[in-house]
Write a protein that holds these residues in place. Structure first.
Motif, PDB file in Angstrom:
ATOM      1  N   ALA A   5       0.836  -1.197   0.000  1.00  0.00           N
ATOM      2  CA  ALA A   5       0.000   0.000   0.000  1.00  0.00           C
ATOM      3  C   ALA A   5       0.870   1.246   0.000  1.00  0.00           C
ATOM      4  O   ALA A   5       2.014   1.230   0.443  1.00  0.00           O
ATOM      5  CB  ALA A   5      -0.913  -0.009   1.215  1.00  0.00           C
ATOM      6  N   ASP A   6       0.314   2.312  -0.502  1.00  0.00           N
ATOM      7  CA  ASP A   6       1.017   3.584  -0.508  1.00  0.00           C
ATOM      8  C   ASP A   6       0.948   4.237   0.861  1.00  0.00           C
ATOM      9  O   ASP A   6       0.015   4.027   1.631  1.00  0.00           O
ATOM     10  CB  ASP A   6       0.385   4.526  -1.541  1.00  0.00           C
ATOM     11  N   PHE A   7       1.912   5.088   1.132  1.00  0.00           N
ATOM     12  CA  PHE A   7       1.890   5.883   2.349  1.00  0.00           C
ATOM     13  C   PHE A   7       0.671   6.807   2.316  1.00  0.00           C
ATOM     14  O   PHE A   7       0.176   7.168   1.249  1.00  0.00           O
ATOM     15  CB  PHE A   7       3.166   6.723   2.467  1.00  0.00           C
ATOM     16  N   THR A   8       0.226   7.207   3.485  1.00  0.00           N
ATOM     17  CA  THR A   8      -0.962   8.057   3.587  1.00  0.00           C
ATOM     18  C   THR A   8      -0.620   9.539   3.692  1.00  0.00           C
ATOM     19  O   THR A   8      -1.486  10.351   4.012  1.00  0.00           O
ATOM     20  CB  THR A   8      -1.803   7.653   4.813  1.00  0.00           C
ATOM     21  N   TYR A   9       0.613   9.905   3.437  1.00  0.00           N
ATOM     22  CA  TYR A   9       1.054  11.301   3.510  1.00  0.00           C
ATOM     23  C   TYR A   9       2.182  11.479   2.491  1.00  0.00           C
ATOM     24  O   TYR A   9       2.827  10.517   2.071  1.00  0.00           O
ATOM     25  CB  TYR A   9       1.525  11.647   4.928  1.00  0.00           C
ATOM     26  N   ALA A  10       2.413  12.710   2.090  1.00  0.00           N
ATOM     27  CA  ALA A  10       3.365  12.981   1.012  1.00  0.00           C
ATOM     28  C   ALA A  10       4.788  13.266   1.480  1.00  0.00           C
ATOM     29  O   ALA A  10       5.733  13.074   0.728  1.00  0.00           O
ATOM     30  CB  ALA A  10       2.865  14.170   0.178  1.00  0.00           C
ATOM     31  N   GLU A  11       4.953  13.687   2.717  1.00  0.00           N
ATOM     32  CA  GLU A  11       6.243  14.198   3.187  1.00  0.00           C
ATOM     33  C   GLU A  11       7.074  13.112   3.853  1.00  0.00           C
ATOM     34  O   GLU A  11       7.362  13.160   5.041  1.00  0.00           O
ATOM     35  CB  GLU A  11       6.027  15.361   4.168  1.00  0.00           C
ATOM     36  N   GLN A  12       7.491  12.103   3.091  1.00  0.00           N
ATOM     37  CA  GLN A  12       8.227  10.978   3.674  1.00  0.00           C
ATOM     38  C   GLN A  12       9.702  11.290   3.883  1.00  0.00           C
ATOM     39  O   GLN A  12      10.307  12.020   3.116  1.00  0.00           O
ATOM     40  CB  GLN A  12       8.107   9.747   2.775  1.00  0.00           C
ATOM     41  N   GLY A  13      10.239  10.695   4.934  1.00  0.00           N
ATOM     42  CA  GLY A  13      11.663  10.752   5.187  1.00  0.00           C
ATOM     43  C   GLY A  13      12.144  11.923   6.011  1.00  0.00           C
ATOM     44  O   GLY A  13      13.345  12.075   6.227  1.00  0.00           O
ATOM     45  N   LYS A  14      11.250  12.736   6.519  1.00  0.00           N
ATOM     46  CA  LYS A  14      11.662  13.930   7.275  1.00  0.00           C
ATOM     47  C   LYS A  14      12.239  13.586   8.647  1.00  0.00           C
ATOM     48  O   LYS A  14      12.880  14.424   9.274  1.00  0.00           O
ATOM     49  CB  LYS A  14      10.492  14.900   7.447  1.00  0.00           C
ATOM     50  N   THR A  15      12.013  12.363   9.140  1.00  0.00           N
ATOM     51  CA  THR A  15      12.582  11.982  10.432  1.00  0.00           C
ATOM     52  C   THR A  15      14.015  11.482  10.302  1.00  0.00           C
ATOM     53  O   THR A  15      14.685  11.288  11.319  1.00  0.00           O
ATOM     54  CB  THR A  15      11.745  10.880  11.119  1.00  0.00           C
ATOM     55  N   GLU A  16      14.489  11.271   9.097  1.00  0.00           N
ATOM     56  CA  GLU A  16      15.870  10.793   8.938  1.00  0.00           C
ATOM     57  C   GLU A  16      16.824  11.940   9.242  1.00  0.00           C
ATOM     58  O   GLU A  16      16.958  12.890   8.470  1.00  0.00           O
ATOM     59  CB  GLU A  16      16.099  10.254   7.528  1.00  0.00           C
ATOM     60  N   ARG A  17      17.495  11.845  10.372  1.00  0.00           N
ATOM     61  CA  ARG A  17      18.366  12.920  10.866  1.00  0.00           C
ATOM     62  C   ARG A  17      19.662  12.312  11.408  1.00  0.00           C
ATOM     63  O   ARG A  17      19.792  12.049  12.600  1.00  0.00           O
ATOM     64  CB  ARG A  17      17.688  13.707  11.985  1.00  0.00           C
ATOM     65  N   PRO A  18      20.644  12.077  10.547  1.00  0.00           N
ATOM     66  CA  PRO A  18      21.921  11.536  11.042  1.00  0.00           C
ATOM     67  C   PRO A  18      22.586  12.510  12.004  1.00  0.00           C
ATOM     68  O   PRO A  18      22.403  13.719  11.909  1.00  0.00           O
ATOM     69  CB  PRO A  18      22.762  11.380   9.769  1.00  0.00           C
ATOM     70  N   TYR A  19      23.352  11.971  12.911  1.00  0.00           N
ATOM     71  CA  TYR A  19      24.077  12.778  13.899  1.00  0.00           C
ATOM     72  C   TYR A  19      25.085  13.652  13.183  1.00  0.00           C
ATOM     73  O   TYR A  19      25.745  13.184  12.270  1.00  0.00           O
ATOM     74  CB  TYR A  19      24.794  11.838  14.878  1.00  0.00           C
ATOM     75  N   PRO A  20      25.203  14.910  13.500  1.00  0.00           N
ATOM     76  CA  PRO A  20      24.540  15.705  14.536  1.00  0.00           C
ATOM     77  C   PRO A  20      23.454  16.614  13.977  1.00  0.00           C
ATOM     78  O   PRO A  20      23.240  17.699  14.495  1.00  0.00           O
ATOM     79  CB  PRO A  20      25.696  16.529  15.091  1.00  0.00           C
ATOM     80  N   ALA A  21      22.759  16.195  12.923  1.00  0.00           N
ATOM     81  CA  ALA A  21      21.714  17.033  12.324  1.00  0.00           C
ATOM     82  C   ALA A  21      20.719  17.489  13.389  1.00  0.00           C
ATOM     83  O   ALA A  21      20.336  16.700  14.256  1.00  0.00           O
ATOM     84  CB  ALA A  21      20.974  16.262  11.229  1.00  0.00           C
ATOM     85  N   PRO A  22      20.312  18.744  13.341  1.00  0.00           N
ATOM     86  CA  PRO A  22      19.358  19.236  14.355  1.00  0.00           C
ATOM     87  C   PRO A  22      17.993  18.577  14.198  1.00  0.00           C
ATOM     88  O   PRO A  22      17.602  18.172  13.110  1.00  0.00           O
ATOM     89  CB  PRO A  22      19.281  20.737  14.065  1.00  0.00           C
ATOM     90  N   MET A  23      17.306  18.494  15.314  1.00  0.00           N
ATOM     91  CA  MET A  23      15.975  17.883  15.323  1.00  0.00           C
ATOM     92  C   MET A  23      14.883  18.935  15.423  1.00  0.00           C
ATOM     93  O   MET A  23      13.713  18.596  15.503  1.00  0.00           O
ATOM     94  CB  MET A  23      15.864  16.920  16.516  1.00  0.00           C
ATOM     95  N   THR A  24      15.244  20.208  15.412  1.00  0.00           N
ATOM     96  CA  THR A  24      14.271  21.250  15.709  1.00  0.00           C
ATOM     97  C   THR A  24      13.772  22.005  14.487  1.00  0.00           C
ATOM     98  O   THR A  24      12.939  22.892  14.627  1.00  0.00           O
ATOM     99  CB  THR A  24      14.877  22.260  16.700  1.00  0.00           C
ATOM    100  N   ASP A  25      14.252  21.695  13.302  1.00  0.00           N
ATOM    101  CA  ASP A  25      13.813  22.440  12.114  1.00  0.00           C
ATOM    102  C   ASP A  25      13.512  21.497  10.957  1.00  0.00           C
ATOM    103  O   ASP A  25      13.684  20.293  11.067  1.00  0.00           O
ATOM    104  CB  ASP A  25      14.863  23.487  11.723  1.00  0.00           C
TER     105      ASP A  25
END
Length: 191
Positions: A5-25
């Protein structure tokens, strides 16, 4: 559970944050955002990081938080479909997701976790999930050797029925977020 099945939202992958990428923006607009980070004070942070990483990727965090995970669900890897269930006794509702990204622990030549890294995974919602969005679970070992557990999630109700009960849904999300953090400590400490 293993459908394509397809994802139910368009904005995939925004949680991928390798160290030390900020988590606040850089979060998508129009979603409820959950960002939480706690230090896990354990005797050996490097060993705790490895235990936590394995617990995340093997779904033990979910199980220890009180969620059901179908037996035989493979270790988290991109493309793996899973469903976590909530409910009582035999009456359970399963919320389907698909793993989008995974970051495993980086080890030195001695098999010890290298400082300055973030491991974990992110998954996105599939049809049948009460929310639309994505959640990331992270074990983090900073340059000073401190161990942290993080969650980053962005979501919104999947339909009008869920939207009408959104205050209840938000409380359920908060309840399980708290349980995830308690479970992360137990995993990292080896208890």
């Amino acid at each position: 559970m293993r459908g394509r099945a397809d994802f139910t939202y368009a904005e995939q992958g925004k949680t991928e944050r390798p160290y030390p990428a900020p988590m606040t923006d850089r979060w998508p607009d129009g979603y409820r955002l959950v960002l939480r980070k706690d230090e896990l004070k354990v005797d050996d942070a490097r060993a705790g990081f490895l235990r936590l990483t394995n617990g995340l990727l093997d779904w033990d965090l979910h199980r220890r938080a009180g969620l059901s995970v179908a037996p035989g669900t493979p270790r988290a890897a991109p493309g793996v479909d899973m469903a976590s269930g909530v409910g009582f006794w035999r009456v359970r509702y399963y919320a389907p997701c698909r793993v989008i990204w995974v970051s495993d622990a980086v080890l030195d030549d001695a098999g010890t976790a290298v400082r300055g890294q973030r491991s974990g995974f992110g998954y996105g919602t599939l049809p049948g999930h009460p929310e639309r969005g994505e959640e990331g679970f992270y074990a983090e070992l900073d340059e000073d050797g401190r161990l942290y557990f993080r969650i980053a999630a962005y979501s919104r109700p999947a339909n009008r029925v869920v939207a009408a009960a959104n205050p209840v849904n938000v409380r359920v999300q908060q309840f399980y977020t708290n349980r995830y953090f308690a479970a992360a400590y137990r995993l990292a400490s080896g208890s």
